[in-house]
Design a protein around this motif. Structure first.
Motif, PDB file in Angstrom:
ATOM      1  N   VAL A   1       0.844  -1.190   0.000  1.00  0.00           N
ATOM      2  CA  VAL A   1       0.000   0.000   0.000  1.00  0.00           C
ATOM      3  C   VAL A   1       0.883   1.244   0.000  1.00  0.00           C
ATOM      4  O   VAL A   1       0.610   2.212  -0.702  1.00  0.00           O
ATOM      5  N   GLY A   2       1.942   1.238   0.767  1.00  0.00           N
ATOM      6  CA  GLY A   2       2.861   2.363   0.825  1.00  0.00           C
ATOM      7  C   GLY A   2       2.960   2.901   2.236  1.00  0.00           C
ATOM      8  O   GLY A   2       2.206   2.534   3.133  1.00  0.00           O
ATOM      9  N   LEU A   3       3.914   3.813   2.405  1.00  0.00           N
ATOM     10  CA  LEU A   3       4.115   4.426   3.715  1.00  0.00           C
ATOM     11  C   LEU A   3       3.066   5.491   3.972  1.00  0.00           C
ATOM     12  O   LEU A   3       2.579   6.124   3.032  1.00  0.00           O
ATOM     13  N   PRO A   4       2.722   5.728   5.223  1.00  0.00           N
ATOM     14  CA  PRO A   4       1.776   6.795   5.550  1.00  0.00           C
ATOM     15  C   PRO A   4       2.342   8.157   5.158  1.00  0.00           C
ATOM     16  O   PRO A   4       3.547   8.343   5.033  1.00  0.00           O
ATOM     17  N   GLU A   5       1.489   9.128   4.956  1.00  0.00           N
ATOM     18  CA  GLU A   5       1.900  10.469   4.530  1.00  0.00           C
ATOM     19  C   GLU A   5       2.851  11.119   5.528  1.00  0.00           C
ATOM     20  O   GLU A   5       3.748  11.845   5.144  1.00  0.00           O
ATOM     21  N   SER A   6       2.679  10.886   6.819  1.00  0.00           N
ATOM     22  CA  SER A   6       3.559  11.513   7.818  1.00  0.00           C
ATOM     23  C   SER A   6       4.991  11.026   7.651  1.00  0.00           C
ATOM     24  O   SER A   6       5.925  11.787   7.839  1.00  0.00           O
ATOM     25  N   CYS A   7       5.199   9.761   7.253  1.00  0.00           N
ATOM     26  CA  CYS A   7       6.550   9.254   7.018  1.00  0.00           C
ATOM     27  C   CYS A   7       7.166   9.917   5.797  1.00  0.00           C
ATOM     28  O   CYS A   7       8.333  10.259   5.785  1.00  0.00           O
ATOM     29  N   ASN A   8       6.386  10.108   4.750  1.00  0.00           N
ATOM     30  CA  ASN A   8       6.894  10.774   3.547  1.00  0.00           C
ATOM     31  C   ASN A   8       7.284  12.208   3.848  1.00  0.00           C
ATOM     32  O   ASN A   8       8.272  12.716   3.333  1.00  0.00           O
ATOM     33  N   ALA A   9       6.526  12.888   4.695  1.00  0.00           N
ATOM     34  CA  ALA A   9       6.835  14.278   5.030  1.00  0.00           C
ATOM     35  C   ALA A   9       8.134  14.361   5.816  1.00  0.00           C
ATOM     36  O   ALA A   9       8.922  15.279   5.629  1.00  0.00           O
TER      37      ALA A   9
ATOM     38  N   GLY B   1       2.243  23.054  11.019  1.00  0.00           N
ATOM     39  CA  GLY B   1       3.370  23.861  11.487  1.00  0.00           C
ATOM     40  C   GLY B   1       3.742  23.531  12.911  1.00  0.00           C
ATOM     41  O   GLY B   1       4.920  23.470  13.263  1.00  0.00           O
ATOM     42  N   ALA B   2       2.743  23.335  13.756  1.00  0.00           N
ATOM     43  CA  ALA B   2       3.007  23.010  15.162  1.00  0.00           C
ATOM     44  C   ALA B   2       3.660  21.642  15.289  1.00  0.00           C
ATOM     45  O   ALA B   2       4.591  21.463  16.088  1.00  0.00           O
ATOM     46  N   GLU B   3       3.187  20.689  14.501  1.00  0.00           N
ATOM     47  CA  GLU B   3       3.753  19.332  14.537  1.00  0.00           C
ATOM     48  C   GLU B   3       5.211  19.358  14.074  1.00  0.00           C
ATOM     49  O   GLU B   3       6.078  18.735  14.681  1.00  0.00           O
ATOM     50  N   GLU B   4       5.467  20.106  13.009  1.00  0.00           N
ATOM     51  CA  GLU B   4       6.832  20.199  12.496  1.00  0.00           C
ATOM     52  C   GLU B   4       7.746  20.880  13.518  1.00  0.00           C
ATOM     53  O   GLU B   4       8.868  20.428  13.756  1.00  0.00           O
ATOM     54  N   ALA B   5       7.267  21.918  14.162  1.00  0.00           N
ATOM     55  CA  ALA B   5       8.063  22.616  15.179  1.00  0.00           C
ATOM     56  C   ALA B   5       8.343  21.697  16.367  1.00  0.00           C
ATOM     57  O   ALA B   5       9.454  21.693  16.918  1.00  0.00           O
TER      58      ALA B   5
END
Length: 111
Positions: A22-30, A41-45
């Motif tokens: 199926v592939g990796l989840p979007e958060s892993c790709n990010a 933005g808050a998650e990335e920070a």
């Protein structure tokens, strides 16, 4: 079992005896540098703050390892000195346990 973990994370699908990627989840790709829109933005920070904190912890532990390595080398040098000169007078011997203090020349140490 690793396969069950991949199925639970929706990375692969299992139907009977067939597996489909199926592939990796979007958060892993990010996190890998893919689409940064998946993270807010808050998650990335928050993740960047965690990375910085871990890097600081690694640096702190490296410096502690260097200090402990220095202590170990000083102790080994003392043991080696006693092995080389076996007939050290009693007043010049260091009994175990002992305290090894590294101070500048001419410093006064009160025990």
């Amino acid at each position: 079992d690793a396969l069950n973990v991949l199925v639970a994370l929706d990375i692969v699908e299992r139907k009977n005896k067939t597996l489909r990627w199926v592939g990796l989840p979007e958060s892993c790709n990010a996190l890998k540098g893919g689409s940064s829109e998946a993270l807010s933005g808050a998650e990335e920070a928050r993740l960047l703050a965690q990375i910085r904190a871990k890097q600081q912890e690694v640096e702190r532990k490296k410096s502690m390892a260097e200090v402990l390595t220095g202590h170990f080398r000083h102790r080994e040098a003392l043991v080696k000195r006693h092995d080389i000169i076996p007939d050290v007078p009693a007043d010049r011997r260091v009994s175990l346990p002992f305290v090894l203090a590294g101070v500048s020349e001419g410093a006064e140490v009160d025990l």
